[in-house]
Motif scaffolding. Structure first.
Motif: not given
Length: 440
Positions: A416-438
């Motif tokens: 469960k802790a690993i799931d949480k860390a993976a989800n955080e990395a996915i969200e980080k990627k989403r935010k950076v991609v969104e910012r750069l595309r903007h």
């Protein structure tokens, strides 16, 4: 030794006399003067302080609180397989024909109507750092295997070598010699690569690590997802590679290593490609990740089928001296890398495949079948047994035996802790991609 990690751990705990204690460790390992050791320790602590508390998505790391060793990452068992599934989730959906979500030996992208670019990368065995030639030979062979089993002829190799600050430069040459021994025997050139120090000035000692990649182009693919109910499973002879060499080294049975120095796997694949039979094969893999047990789990998960293996057919295909060593050391031969070729194909072409590979001087036999269902079974003396992989691959060195193969009681908590860390990395990627595309 990672002096940056040492400094950061000590700073995080609020410890005292960090520079002096670190200087002692540096002097012990490097054999440097007290003055040099203290100066290096002070510089390391200064840099550690500057980067200990950082902010922002790009600088902060997703933290699970679970260590690599504790979860068995790299140990080719259930913890390792689960981590690779999470890696595929972080990567996300791709336009590749074969990507990491399918847990195949290589990835593939379509480059025109009837051509696929196949790429793979293999890391050298971590316990072969002191044996650069051996590590180079086995990692090059492993990389070529991973391209061949996709039904593809490799075209080129690339390497990445990292040696710690106190490692001898000669290690690089020995490692390259091991890689290019395989190159010269197969005619597949090593054409590019990278050579660096591990951690720059921050990692002292003589440890070496690295990897070898391979690339090929094909008009068809033998990916695991093509495995079908009714197929038969064939396996060639196997004498092991880096894992078996490591076992022989650290149990003092050094003469067994000679059995691993061959290119029979590659010769079997080349014969198959020359015959054109690879186009009729549904799937191929090399018996590496957690042995036959681990590969069976991965194929079952990817293709949604059940695999049935017959132990009395598998055993004769393991190199006699290697099998004797494993049994003497009470190591499950079905849970370690045998470096055999596993072929899954329609039953009607199995005789032609076996004739082709035997004509190349490599032993092969039908060792199982594919049925409806999930998972894998092993038939031993007429009795069906579960064939699931363990938490770690078969313990094949004294240290690995000390670590054990059983799943920790807190596995679900760690998961469960690993799931949480993976989800955080996915969200980080989403935010950076969104910012750069903007911004664009």
């Amino acid at each position: 030794m990672d002096i940056e990690g040492y400094a950061k751990r000590a700073l995080s705990k609020g410890e005292e006399n960090i520079e002096k204690r670190l200087a002692d460790r540096i002097q012990e390992i490097k054999g440097s003067t007290p003055e040099y050791s203290l100066a290096l320790a002070k510089a390391a602590v200064e840099e550690a302080k500057a980067t200990l508390n950082v902010e922002g998505d790009v600088l902060t790391s997703s933290v699970s609180g679970v260590s690599m060793g504790r979860f068995g990452v790299g140990s080719r068992g259930t913890g390792d397989f689960y981590t690779h599934e999470k890696i595929a989730e972080v990567i996300g959906s791709t336009n590749a024909v074969v990507d990491s979500s399918q847990l195949d030996d290589s990835g593939a992208v379509q480059i025109d109507d009837d051509k696929y670019l196949v790429i793979t990368i293999d890391g050298m065995h971590s316990r072969l750092s002191d044996f650069p030639y051996l590590s180079g030979f086995h990692v090059a062979r492993a990389s070529l295997r991973d391209v061949y089993v996709m039904g593809t002829r490799p075209l080129a190799l690339l390497s990445d070598i990292h040696v710690a600050d106190d490692g001898d430069v000669g290690m690089i040459f020995d490692h390259i010699a091991g890689i290019t021994t395989v190159s010269e025997l197969t005619g597949i050139p090593l054409i590019t690569g990278s050579t660096l120090r591990i951690g720059g000035d921050m990692v002292i000692g003589g440890r070496m690590t690295g990897g070898v990649g391979a690339v090929g182009i094909s008009s068809s693919l033998a990916a695991r997802q093509n495995t079908a109910v009714g197929d038969v499973i064939l396996m060639t002879e196997g004498a092991g590679g880096g894992t078996i060499s490591t076992t022989a080294l650290y149990y003092g049975m050094h003469d067994v290593i000679d059995e691993t120095i061959n290119i029979k796997f590659l010769e079997a694949c080349e014969a198959l490609l020359e015959s054109g039979l690879e186009k009729k094969v549904h799937a191929m893999t090399d018996v590496t990740n957690g042995g036959v047990r681990g590969d069976a789990k991965e194929i079952s998960r990817t293709a949604g089928v059940k695999l049935i293996f017959e132990e009395d057919k598998l055993r004769p295909l393991v190199n006699t001296r290697v099998l004797e060593m494993l049994e003497k050391l009470e190591i499950d031969y079905l849970g370690v890398s045998l470096d055999a070729l596993l072929i899954i194909a329609p039953a009607d072409i199995a005789p032609a495949i076996m004739e082709c590979i035997r004509n190349a001087g490599v032993a092969i036999d039908i060792v199982g079948r594919v049925e409806e269902g999930t998972g894998a079974d092993l038939i031993v003396d007429g009795v069906t047994r579960d064939f699931s992989p363990r938490f770690r691959e078969s313990a094949y060195t004294p240290i690995k035996k000390m670590m054990g193969e059983e799943q920790p009681d807190d596995f679900e908590t760690m998961r469960k802790a690993i799931d949480k860390a993976a989800n955080e990395a996915i969200e980080k990627k989403r935010k950076v991609v969104e910012r750069l595309r903007h911004l664009s």
